[in-house]
Design a protein around this motif. Structure first.
Motif, PDB file in Angstrom:
ATOM      1  N   ASP A  62     -29.182  24.102  30.303  1.00  0.00           N
ATOM      2  CA  ASP A  62     -30.028  23.671  29.190  1.00  0.00           C
ATOM      3  C   ASP A  62     -30.196  22.156  29.156  1.00  0.00           C
ATOM      4  O   ASP A  62     -31.133  21.648  28.544  1.00  0.00           O
ATOM      5  N   ASN A  64      -3.550  12.933  11.621  1.00  0.00           N
ATOM      6  CA  ASN A  64      -4.809  13.693  11.616  1.00  0.00           C
ATOM      7  C   ASN A  64      -5.657  13.398  10.384  1.00  0.00           C
ATOM      8  O   ASN A  64      -6.875  13.288  10.482  1.00  0.00           O
ATOM      9  N   GLU A 122     -30.340  33.395  36.427  1.00  0.00           N
ATOM     10  CA  GLU A 122     -31.087  33.492  35.174  1.00  0.00           C
ATOM     11  C   GLU A 122     -31.124  32.155  34.445  1.00  0.00           C
ATOM     12  O   GLU A 122     -32.153  31.746  33.904  1.00  0.00           O
ATOM     13  N   ASP A 150     -19.216  23.778  26.189  1.00  0.00           N
ATOM     14  CA  ASP A 150     -19.656  22.775  25.189  1.00  0.00           C
ATOM     15  C   ASP A 150     -19.240  21.373  25.614  1.00  0.00           C
ATOM     16  O   ASP A 150     -20.007  20.421  25.481  1.00  0.00           O
ATOM     17  N   ASP A 175      -6.289  11.000  18.570  1.00  0.00           N
ATOM     18  CA  ASP A 175      -7.406  11.121  17.634  1.00  0.00           C
ATOM     19  C   ASP A 175      -7.478   9.888  16.729  1.00  0.00           C
ATOM     20  O   ASP A 175      -8.554   9.345  16.476  1.00  0.00           O
ATOM     21  N   ASP A 212     -13.192  32.482  24.854  1.00  0.00           N
ATOM     22  CA  ASP A 212     -13.618  31.422  23.926  1.00  0.00           C
ATOM     23  C   ASP A 212     -13.305  30.042  24.501  1.00  0.00           C
ATOM     24  O   ASP A 212     -14.077  29.093  24.326  1.00  0.00           O
ATOM     25  N   LYS A 236     -15.961  29.067  26.745  1.00  0.00           N
ATOM     26  CA  LYS A 236     -17.155  28.605  26.028  1.00  0.00           C
ATOM     27  C   LYS A 236     -16.949  27.175  25.509  1.00  0.00           C
ATOM     28  O   LYS A 236     -17.885  26.372  25.492  1.00  0.00           O
ATOM     29  N   ASP A 237     -15.714  26.880  25.091  1.00  0.00           N
ATOM     30  CA  ASP A 237     -15.422  25.510  24.634  1.00  0.00           C
ATOM     31  C   ASP A 237     -15.596  24.517  25.781  1.00  0.00           C
ATOM     32  O   ASP A 237     -16.070  23.398  25.576  1.00  0.00           O
TER      33      ASP A 237
END
Lengths: 115, 1007
Positions: free
Chosen positions: B487, B278, B531, B442, B329, B435, B438-439
């Motif tokens: 969006d 990492n 909406e 994104d 990663d 959460d 929401k991730d």
């Protein structure tokens, strides 16, 4: 170990919360309650903590529309100067407008963090 | 606090105190003991004491002896010969402790003492690892000369027993940990770091004996300690990456990889490898990457992966997942290459981590980290695809299929569990699941950048499939994902065609059939979807009636009131021009919703605001005013009821079943017993005011018109005047009764503010005299908020249609504000009022200095003295406001020669005082964060006034100057710098440096 070798930006020290913390540390030094070395460590912890908290804990978001006036990329730092900016908050769709906004944006990992 | 413990005079007394220190005693007793013992440690007899304690039995006693040695080494400077004898003693004690059954804490503390010795006297013990190992082998401290001609180091290490080997490892680990904290850039430490690097080969020999035993016989305890030791050296090397040390550590990657397969060593090793992947990706060379690929393709790794994906979320299993993600990663660039089959297979495995068994966060512990990887991967992919690098990537197309697989898996995982299961989760799991959703949103937005329309089409098709199959959890997740992309979607036929498949489907019909068909959560998300795509309905008005009918049918349902009202507001606001012909129907709808009685307060505010937005778009003035009147009449019902309740006796009670109780309180907070009539009245007042506020905001023009428009102001009709009088009448009545309530005051101010920014006449654009009268009337609380509103009002007058009323209005407001400030016992008694009051004065001074300077001289004298006191004070916000006031004052100009002369006289009078205040602040009195604000008036003063440097010099040399740390020369130089910068931006840094010099070096810890 995850954070052992990492550097963190000091830029949040100029934020309201960073300024308030520094003022408080100054007061504590003035009153001889702490020494500057401890204050330095507190600020280093603040640099780490605020970067982590902003990355991991902040869930609010907003969108904005604007005219891009100027942009540049220098020393791994992006700078955008925006005009006629309209921010739309996630919560309740509240709209905030302003004439100018400057965005300074750095890499999430500072240079040398993984050197 | 007084220390009541006498300083011990004999060794047994000291031992007793040490034993007491480690016993459970009250905190103050422990503090006293600690203080007494610390005094002993720091005394000249400390060395002797340490030596005696280390010779005594008992781990606590020995530990304290070693601690005393560390304290002495860190606080006293010894000659080299004395230092060497301390070293000899330390090694001797270590050897003895290893043989006399001392506990681990004693051995480790002695190792720490040896490290402390090395940090201060490394030149006397440069080959510390080498000599320590020989000393341990010979049970005595040895010098470099004594080991010449001895067995090779590797062989000596092999002959150490486990205890001695562990002690050597602990020392090596502590050495790296402590050295890592020593500044690598300071010149005085360069030789120390060089000596540490010179020991790297000896450390390597020590580690190799455990991790690469030549005879193949391994000892788990030794191996575990060797890996712990390596962890410390990895950290140190990461900070000072010198090639020999890095090469030494690289040699251990393969042995560590082998340790992963040993159950007892797995946890330590996987953590070290994961962290290094990492944080230090450059450490790994091709050979390591290849061997890690081989490891991940092994049967061992397959089994671990299988267990994790099958729902084993034990610590070890999750660690394996994190290890995979860290490898992904580190290899992100290779993972983008679709021609690299090995990397693509691994990437597929990382996608598979997204669909481990169980719900994210509550059960599945690997989903969130895996999603973080995928988000980073897609962001990097976007950067690579769209960058203008001179080195294009060695592949033609990005691994979009893998990304879309990750999208599909993520969509599956964010589907809500059955209600009973969800309800059984604790609040942390529920929040974590939310959460994670929401991730995913994104992540989808990042994917959209490289995918575009196909991503929208994917979710459109999934929506239609879910509708066909009545799969409501799928429908909910799909609508959530589609909403997240709103969006990103731009105008365009292809996008609208895709969306039409959803909004033209049976979705709205099904939603209208109520909860029996589609569960409430899915309905909520679907209503939010409308909406999110309000712009689509602007372009496709044919679907607007169906959408609005659906939303209005749902707004009365308490589970759907908030999402549907939010969608109503957005849709009506965006499509206001398309809906003007239906205004009567909307008013009827609202009226019937009110009649039903159970309309959520927030939902009602949104609905009435939505209708007001349509009213705003009506072109016919008469229609517009009629519609506003109808809205006001409905609000007036609550106001009338409120006044009735308020007129009852203080002790009067209202039955909890009274219909007005339903309007006064939220359904969830409905009272179970009779309520005081006055409380009901207050709640009704708040509800009426909030509805009025929503109407006022809804009636605001959607786009700011040019404020400099000089066109002839439109006349105000008698009908509009009546509306003004009615609204102000309501505000005055409610203010007179409830202005002690903070919320009432806040909402009244918000209603007033709604009209300030409007350039055309309107129901909430009140004539200045009405606003002024309301502002200067009696208020029972939150007066600072009113002053702040007055400030906004004063500013709006300068730009708006009421410019000709500025002088008259300010002539009333300014004395009122100054009188409020005058009533304060001292300027910092109410910091908020002081701040807003001085801001008001600053705005007047900025726009109309003539009005300010026309105040009576005693009033002006008070104002300037007040602003000076704030500048000298400690409250940060009033201080900043005062600095801005003085900045404005210094540059204030007027076309009127009399006013101009008064201003000049005033600045000549206040210049020295202002200079003194600024220099006191910058001389160390101010807080660090005040400095930028304080630099502003200073910069203006330098530029504007010829005597500025004289005033500043005088202020700096005043006997009351707060610092004695700067010399007269420093002060003179400071003024010189200020003057030469002529108010430039660099002044701030000069001010900062001078403040620091005045405060002293103790404050140089922060830049």
């Amino acid at each position: 170990m995850a954070t052992g070798g990492q550097n963190f930006y000091e830029l949040y020290r100029r934020s309201s919360i960073g300024g308030a913390l520094t003022d408080t540390l100054d007061d504590l030094i003035t009153q001889n309650n702490i020494d500057p070395q401890l204050a330095m460590k507190v600020l280093a912890n603040f640099d780490r903590a605020i970067a982590e908290v902003l990355q991991d804990k902040v869930r609010s978001r907003l969108t904005f529309k604007a005219n891009l006036d100027t942009y540049r990329f220098c020393d791994e730092v992006w700078t955008f100067q925006l005009k006629d900016v309209t921010f739309k908050m996630d919560n309740g769709g509240q709209v905030v407008s302003t004439d100018r906004v400057k965005i300074v944006s750095c890499s999430a990992k500072p240079a040398g963090a993984a050197a | 606090m007084e220390n009541k413990i006498p300083v011990p005079t004999t060794l047994p007394e000291v031992e007793h105190l040490i034993n007491e220190l480690y016993k459970p005693n009250p905190p103050e007793t422990i503090a006293h003991i600690q203080e007494t013992l610390q005094r002993l440690q720091k005394s000249p007899q400390g060395w002797q004491l340490a030596q005696s304690l280390l010779a005594r039995p008992g781990d606590n006693i020995k530990f304290f002896g070693a601690l005393t040695i560390i304290v002495k080494l860190n606080t006293e400077r010894l000659s080299d010969s004395d230092a060497l004898s301390v070293l000899q003693n330390l090694i001797t004690w270590l050897v003895h402790s290893l043989g006399d059954g001392s506990g681990v804490i004693v051995i480790r503390k002695l190792c720490s003492a040896l490290v402390a010795y090395y940090i201060h006297y490394s030149h006397t013990w440069s080959k510390c690892i080498h000599l320590l190992i020989y000393s341990l082998d010979r049970n005595a401290a040895v010098s470099i000369e004594e080991v010449e001609g001895s067995l090779p180091l590797e062989q000596t290490i092999r002959e150490l027993d486990t205890q001695k080997f562990l002690a050597a490892c602990w020392f090596a680990a502590a050495l790296a940990e402590e050295i890592e904290k020593v500044d690598t850039k300071a010149t005085k430490h360069i030789s120390l770091h060089e000596r540490v690097h010179d020991n790297a080969n000896d450390v390597a020999a020590l580690m190799a004996s455990a991790l690469m035993p030549p005879d193949g016989v391994s000892n788990i305890a030794s191996q575990r300690e060797a890996i712990n030791c390596l962890q410390a050296w990895f950290l140190y090397a990461q900070r000072t990456p010198k090639l020999p040390l890095v090469r030494m550590l690289q040699a251990f990657v393969q042995p560590m990889t082998n340790c992963l397969l040993v159950e007892e060593l797995y946890e330590t090793t996987v953590e070290l490898l994961t962290d290094t992947l990492n944080n230090w990706q450059q450490f790994f060379c091709r050979e390591h990457i290849d061997s890690l690929y081989v490891l991940f393709e092994s049967e061992w790794a397959r089994q671990r992966y299988h267990d994790l994906v099958a729902g084993d979320f034990d610590f070890d299993a999750v660690q394996f997942g994190l290890f995979m993600l860290a490898f992904g990663d580190a290899q992100m660039v290779e993972m983008m290459d679709t021609t690299d089959t090995r990397a693509q297979a691994f990437l597929g495995g990382l996608a598979g981590l997204l669909v481990a068994q169980g719900y994210p966060v509550a059960e599945d512990k690997i989903f969130v980290p895996a999603l973080e990887f995928w988000s980073a991967f897609v962001e990097n992919l976007v950067d690579t695809v769209y960058s203008e690098s001179t080195n294009p990537p060695p592949w033609d197309k990005p691994p979009l299929s893998q990304v879309m697989q990750a999208v599909s898996y993520s969509w599956q995982k964010i589907q809500f569990p059955p209600q009973e299961l969800y309800n059984s989760w604790d609040s942390t799991d529920k929040a974590g699941f939310g959460d994670a959703r929401k991730d995913v949103a994104d992540f989808l937005q990042a994917v959209y950048t490289i995918s575009g329309l196909p991503l929208i089409s994917l979710f459109v098709n999934l929506t239609l499939r879910a509708l066909r199959n009545s799969a409501w959890a799928e429908l909910e997740a799909t609508c959530f994902c589609l909403g997240a992309l709103s969006d990103c979607v731009s105008e365009g036929n292809s996008y609208d065609d895709a969306l039409t498949k959803v909004f033209g489907s049976s979705l709205f019909d099904l939603l209208r059939q109520g909860q029996g068909v589609i569960p409430v959560r899915a309905r909520q998300t679907c209503l939010y979807l409308i909406e999110r795509y309000s712009e689509y309905f602007v372009r496709h008005a044919e679907y607007l009636p169906a959408a609005l009918n659906l939303l209005f049918s749902a707004v009365g349902d308490r589970h759907l009131a908030l999402p549907s009202s939010k969608s109503i507001f957005t849709l009506c606001s965006s499509c206001r021009r398309l809906l003007t012909t239906e205004i009567d129907a909307f008013l009827e709808q609202y009226s019937s919703l009110r009649a039903n009685g159970e309309l959520d307060p927030l939902a009602e505010e949104r609905v009435i605001g939505a209708i007001a937005a349509i009213v705003q778009s009506l072109s016919n003035e008469e229609h517009k005013l009629n519609a506003v009147k109808r809205l006001l009449n409905m609000v007036a019902v609550d106001v009338t009821a409120c006044l009735q309740f308020k007129s009852l006796q203080d002790s009067a009670l209202i039955n909890q079943n009274d219909p007005m109780i339903l309007r006064a309180f939220d359904i969830s907070q409905g009272p179970a017993s009779p309520v005081l009539a006055h409380e009901v009245a207050l709640q009704l007042a708040i509800r009426a005011l909030r509805c009025l506020c929503s109407v006022a905001k809804g009636l605001q023009a959607p786009v700011d018109l040019d404020s400099d428009d000089e066109s002839t102001p439109m006349p105000i009709s008698p009908d509009l005047e009546r509306i003004h009088a009615d609204v102000i009448g309501i505000l005055v009545q409610l203010k007179n009764l409830f202005s002690s309530n903070a919320e009432v005051v806040d909402v009244i101010c918000t209603i007033l503010r709604a009209g300030f920014s409007e350039t055309e006449p309107g129901p909430f654009v009140f004539p200045p005299h009405m606003v002024t009268e309301l502002i200067v009337s009696d208020w029972q609380g939150r007066i600072a908020t009113i002053v702040n509103t007055a400030s906004a009002f004063a500013s709006s007058l300068n730009a708006g249609r009421y410019r000709q009323h500025v002088v008259q209005t300010l002539g009333t407001l300014l004395p009122w504000v100054l009188n409020l400030l005058h009533q304060l016992p001292h300027p910092e008694a109410d910091p908020e009022l002081s701040q807003y009051g001085i801001e008001f004065a600053q705005r007047v001074l900025s726009k109309r200095p003539d009005v300010l300077m026309s105040q009576p001289s005693n009033v002006l004298e008070f104002l300037f003295a007040f602003a000076m006191k704030l500048l000298n004070g400690n409250e940060p916000l009033p201080k900043a406001a005062a600095a801005e006031f003085w900045t404005t004052f210094i540059v204030a100009k007027s076309d009127d020669p009399n006013v101009h002369a008064t201003l000049n006289n005033a600045i000549s009078h206040f210049g020295p005082l202002l200079s003194q205040s600024l220099m006191q602040n910058i001389g160390g009195k101010a807080s660090r964060s005040d400095l930028d604000k304080l630099s502003d008036p200073l910069k203006k003063l330098i530029v504007q006034h010829v005597y500025a440097s004289k005033w500043l010099e005088a202020a700096l040399n005043d006997p009351g100057f707060p610092s004695d740390k700067v010399s007269p020369q420093d002060k003179a130089l400071f003024v010189k710098k200020l003057v030469s910068l002529r108010g430039g931006r660099a002044t701030n840094q000069v001010v900062r440096d001078f403040w620091l010099a005045c405060r002293g070096s103790n404050f140089a810890y922060a830049s």
